[in-house]
Design a protein around this motif. Structure first.
Motif, PDB file in Angstrom:
ATOM      1  N   ASN A   1      -1.426   7.137   4.567  1.00  0.00           N
ATOM      2  CA  ASN A   1      -1.874   5.697   4.267  1.00  0.00           C
ATOM      3  C   ASN A   1      -1.331   5.343   5.332  1.00  0.00           C
ATOM      4  OD1 ASN A   1      -2.268   3.833   1.192  1.00  0.00           O
ATOM      5  ND2 ASN A   1      -2.233   3.701   3.727  1.00  0.00           N
ATOM      6  N   ARG A   2       0.201   5.770   5.230  1.00  0.00           N
ATOM      7  CA  ARG A   2       1.109   5.264   6.196  1.00  0.00           C
ATOM      8  C   ARG A   2       0.607   5.532   7.472  1.00  0.00           C
ATOM      9  NH1 ARG A   2       6.080   6.813   9.475  1.00  0.00           N
ATOM     10  NH2 ARG A   2       7.375   4.923   8.342  1.00  0.00           N
ATOM     11  N   ASN A   3       0.109   6.881   8.035  1.00  0.00           N
ATOM     12  CA  ASN A   3      -0.378   7.191   9.059  1.00  0.00           C
ATOM     13  C   ASN A   3      -1.176   5.633   9.356  1.00  0.00           C
ATOM     14  OD1 ASN A   3       1.746   8.559  10.346  1.00  0.00           O
ATOM     15  ND2 ASN A   3       0.683  10.052   9.585  1.00  0.00           N
ATOM     16  N   THR A   4      -2.016   5.304   8.627  1.00  0.00           N
ATOM     17  CA  THR A   4      -3.382   4.700   9.298  1.00  0.00           C
ATOM     18  C   THR A   4      -2.861   3.557   9.564  1.00  0.00           C
ATOM     19  OG1 THR A   4      -4.480   6.021   7.837  1.00  0.00           O
ATOM     20  CG2 THR A   4      -5.481   4.328   8.446  1.00  0.00           C
ATOM     21  N   LEU A   5      -1.765   2.755   8.740  1.00  0.00           N
ATOM     22  CA  LEU A   5      -1.308   1.568   9.062  1.00  0.00           C
ATOM     23  C   LEU A   5      -0.974   1.668   9.863  1.00  0.00           C
ATOM     24  CD1 LEU A   5       0.117   0.988   5.598  1.00  0.00           C
ATOM     25  CD2 LEU A   5      -2.492   0.455   5.845  1.00  0.00           C
ATOM     26  N   ILE A   6      -0.375   2.695  10.098  1.00  0.00           N
ATOM     27  CA  ILE A   6       0.960   2.513  12.261  1.00  0.00           C
ATOM     28  C   ILE A   6      -0.467   2.228  12.906  1.00  0.00           C
ATOM     29  CG2 ILE A   6       2.173   3.872  12.901  1.00  0.00           C
ATOM     30  CD1 ILE A   6       3.605   4.669  11.119  1.00  0.00           C
ATOM     31  N   VAL A   7      -1.089   3.019  13.182  1.00  0.00           N
ATOM     32  CA  VAL A   7      -2.044   2.545  14.136  1.00  0.00           C
ATOM     33  C   VAL A   7      -2.956   1.494  13.699  1.00  0.00           C
ATOM     34  CG1 VAL A   7      -4.814   4.258  14.911  1.00  0.00           C
ATOM     35  CG2 VAL A   7      -3.503   5.734  13.859  1.00  0.00           C
ATOM     36  N   ILE A   8      -3.370   0.411  12.840  1.00  0.00           N
ATOM     37  CA  ILE A   8      -3.699   0.242  13.404  1.00  0.00           C
ATOM     38  C   ILE A   8      -2.866  -1.301  13.471  1.00  0.00           C
ATOM     39  CG2 ILE A   8      -4.630  -2.677  11.216  1.00  0.00           C
ATOM     40  CD1 ILE A   8      -5.714  -0.203   9.325  1.00  0.00           C
ATOM     41  N   GLY A  50      -0.312  -9.105   7.895  1.00  0.00           N
ATOM     42  CA  GLY A  50      -0.837  -8.966   6.948  1.00  0.00           C
ATOM     43  C   GLY A  50      -0.458  -7.122   6.429  1.00  0.00           C
ATOM     44  N   LEU A  51       0.511  -6.039   7.473  1.00  0.00           N
ATOM     45  CA  LEU A  51       0.790  -4.725   7.285  1.00  0.00           C
ATOM     46  C   LEU A  51       2.372  -5.108   6.940  1.00  0.00           C
ATOM     47  CD1 LEU A  51      -1.106  -3.296  10.106  1.00  0.00           C
ATOM     48  CD2 LEU A  51      -1.644  -3.163   7.563  1.00  0.00           C
ATOM     49  N   GLN A  78       0.684  -1.474   0.100  1.00  0.00           N
ATOM     50  CA  GLN A  78      -0.096   0.611   0.096  1.00  0.00           C
ATOM     51  C   GLN A  78       1.084   1.065  -0.353  1.00  0.00           C
ATOM     52  OE1 GLN A  78      -3.534   0.104   2.389  1.00  0.00           O
ATOM     53  NE2 GLN A  78      -3.124  -1.913   3.370  1.00  0.00           N
ATOM     54  N   LEU A  79       2.188   1.285   0.628  1.00  0.00           N
ATOM     55  CA  LEU A  79       2.661   2.610   0.455  1.00  0.00           C
ATOM     56  C   LEU A  79       3.606   2.027  -0.377  1.00  0.00           C
ATOM     57  CD1 LEU A  79       4.042   2.877   3.876  1.00  0.00           C
ATOM     58  CD2 LEU A  79       1.776   3.619   3.116  1.00  0.00           C
ATOM     59  N   VAL A  80       4.375   1.147  -1.713  1.00  0.00           N
ATOM     60  CA  VAL A  80       5.592   0.741  -2.535  1.00  0.00           C
ATOM     61  C   VAL A  80       4.865   1.558  -3.363  1.00  0.00           C
ATOM     62  CG1 VAL A  80       6.281  -0.778  -3.238  1.00  0.00           C
ATOM     63  CG2 VAL A  80       6.567  -0.546  -1.323  1.00  0.00           C
ATOM     64  N   ARG A  81       2.935   1.718  -3.553  1.00  0.00           N
ATOM     65  CA  ARG A  81       3.047   1.853  -4.317  1.00  0.00           C
ATOM     66  C   ARG A  81       2.340   3.058  -5.035  1.00  0.00           C
ATOM     67  NH1 ARG A  81      -2.588   3.750  -3.662  1.00  0.00           N
ATOM     68  NH2 ARG A  81      -3.917   4.000  -5.948  1.00  0.00           N
ATOM     69  N   TRP A  82       2.499   4.293  -3.642  1.00  0.00           N
ATOM     70  CA  TRP A  82       2.706   5.684  -4.056  1.00  0.00           C
ATOM     71  C   TRP A  82       4.077   6.021  -4.090  1.00  0.00           C
ATOM     72  CZ3 TRP A  82      -1.241   7.972  -3.874  1.00  0.00           C
ATOM     73  CH2 TRP A  82      -2.336   7.750  -2.360  1.00  0.00           C
ATOM     74  N   THR A  83       4.280   5.006  -4.448  1.00  0.00           N
ATOM     75  CA  THR A  83       6.184   5.567  -5.652  1.00  0.00           C
ATOM     76  C   THR A  83       5.657   5.154  -7.307  1.00  0.00           C
ATOM     77  OG1 THR A  83       7.790   5.146  -4.160  1.00  0.00           O
ATOM     78  CG2 THR A  83       8.138   4.756  -5.991  1.00  0.00           C
ATOM     79  N   ALA A  84       4.878   4.411  -7.499  1.00  0.00           N
ATOM     80  CA  ALA A  84       4.234   4.464  -8.887  1.00  0.00           C
ATOM     81  C   ALA A  84       3.527   4.852  -8.921  1.00  0.00           C
ATOM     82  CB  ALA A  84       4.029   2.876  -9.075  1.00  0.00           C
TER      83      ALA A  84
END
Length: 424
Positions: A326-333, A410-411, A248-254
């Motif tokens: 997006n990164r902040n959301t993943l860190i919270v989860i 999964g994260l 989900q984060l790697v995607r942002w590079t593309a």
């Protein structure tokens, strides 16, 4: 290949949940974690949709590289008029072919945007696979935990029922009141009521797992696995560091590359393209022929595509903020899952070191003393209930622990490196 490797790695990370080979019965088969993950990946409509997105992006990339089509035109002048231009005697006919040529790298920019779109879709597909694996593992754990809770309640009911012969002898001997028989029946009925509640929970969990595997109803028998082994997780800082590798984060590079190419396309659009045409003209009046050459270039006076350029600039600038959100959301989860599994470990330590051993010891002593007339039936039932509640709490904590592990795996996209502890 990625999903197969990841399914195997998550299954290995949850090795405590992997049972011996499938056991066939006359009605259904026992389901293992590995089989559940494999079936979920094969049946997931979300994964199918993600794969179609890759196909859509591939088609857009192919179209982006297509050259402009030539144009064929036919013109007839000086005909069907009056005087000398009556009919087609003085007509001039022109057959012409023209071709527009894109300049300044416009086609290359389109191709770059299309290629980045493929990468975005492919990485998003990996993210969906991780989500499917994590959700399926958690659903499997829910079924396994519910099965174990029902088994614990069945054991308590059997323990209460084993008191019945002794209770009857005590009543017949006048050592206990006949009312105690009713009290034992009530205690058994209450436990059976709890069991029915857990059966409803199990039915819902089985249905959820079945849907994830592509079935409308559960067609499997019991699920097979163990929950009683845990381990010490790595630091939360290492989890946060690993999250940066999440698709989900790697995607942002593309996405950044795609939007950068779109901005370049918007900036290049005002630059004029050249259209070159070549034709053959016939003069009916003299029966002569001549060649015709045309070069045309649009003049970007009124529309310089400023609005689209501004929009593309803002979209590109927005990318960084979207990735950080997006990164902040993943860190919270991940933080919630990490705190849950840490809390579960502390809870398990208290239950296993003190609550369960002491409750079991007290229950055994009181049960023996009851046969000797030193304790009442109420004390026996209360001691048994304490053991059951402690064991139920243990199963809940174990399920929460492994669900937290599955969520974090999964994260981060990799098996959780746990320092394993031996099973109790």
């Amino acid at each position: 290949m990625f999903c197969r490797r990841l399914a195997a790695r998550i299954a290995c990370a949850l090795a405590i949940l992997i049972s011996p080979p499938l056991v066939l019965t006359s009605h259904a088969q026992t389901l293992t974690m590995r089989a559940a993950l494999s079936r979920a990946l094969a049946a997931s409509p979300r994964l199918t949709a993600a794969e179609r997105d890759v196909g859509i992006a591939t088609g857009q990339r192919i179209q982006a590289g297509a050259l402009l089509n030539p144009e064929l035109s036919y013109e007839q002048d000086n005909s069907f008029g009056s005087g000398i231009y009556r009919g087609t005697k003085s007509a001039e006919t022109t057959l012409q072919i023209s071709q527009a040529f894109e300049l300044f790298g416009k086609r290359d920019a389109r191709i770059a945007a299309g290629q980045a779109g493929i990468e975005v879709a492919a990485i998003q597909r990996k993210a969906v696979r991780l989500e499917v694996l994590s959700e399926t593992a958690i659903a499997f754990l829910s079924v396994l935990g519910a099965q174990r809770r029902i088994q614990i309640l069945d054991e308590q009911i059997a323990a209460i029922d084993r008191l019945t012969p002794l209770l009857r002898r005590r009543v017949e001997a006048g050592a206990s009141s006949p009312a105690e028989t009713g009290r034992a029946e009530v205690a058994s009925a209450l436990v059976k009521a709890d069991r029915e509640r857990f059966k409803a929970t199990l039915a819902s969990a089985r249905r959820e797992l079945a849907v994830l595997m592509g079935d409308r109803a559960a067609k499997f028998g019991e699920v097979s696995g163990r929950l009683d082994t845990t381990g010490r997780p790595p630091t939360f800082q290492s989890v946060v560091a690993a999250i940066d590798a999440n698709p989900q984060l790697v995607r942002w590079t593309a996405v950044f590359a795609q939007r950068n190419a779109e901005l370049l396309m918007a900036r290049l659009k005002p630059y004029p393209d050249v259209r070159i045409a070549a034709g053959w003209r016939h003069f009916n009046e003299t029966n002569d022929d001549a060649a015709r050459l045309t070069v045309s270039v649009p003049i970007p006076v009124f529309d310089q595509n400023q609005g689209n350029i501004l929009s593309a600039q803002e979209s590109l600038a927005k990318t960084g903020a979207e990735r950080e959100a997006n990164r902040n959301t993943l860190i919270v989860i991940a933080g919630r899952a990490y705190d849950s599994l840490q809390g579960s470990l502390r809870e398990l330590a208290v239950l296993r070191e003190t609550a369960i051993p002491k409750a079991t010891e007290a229950s055994e002593a009181i049960s023996q003393g009851y046969g000797q007339g030193r304790f009442t039936l109420l004390e026996v039932l209360d001691a048994q209930a304490s053991v059951t509640q402690a064991r139920l709490r243990e199963q809940e904590a174990l399920q929460n622990f492994h669900a937290g592990v599955a969520t974090i795996e999964g994260l981060v996209g990799n098996p959780f490196a746990l320092a394993r502890e031996s099973a109790r």
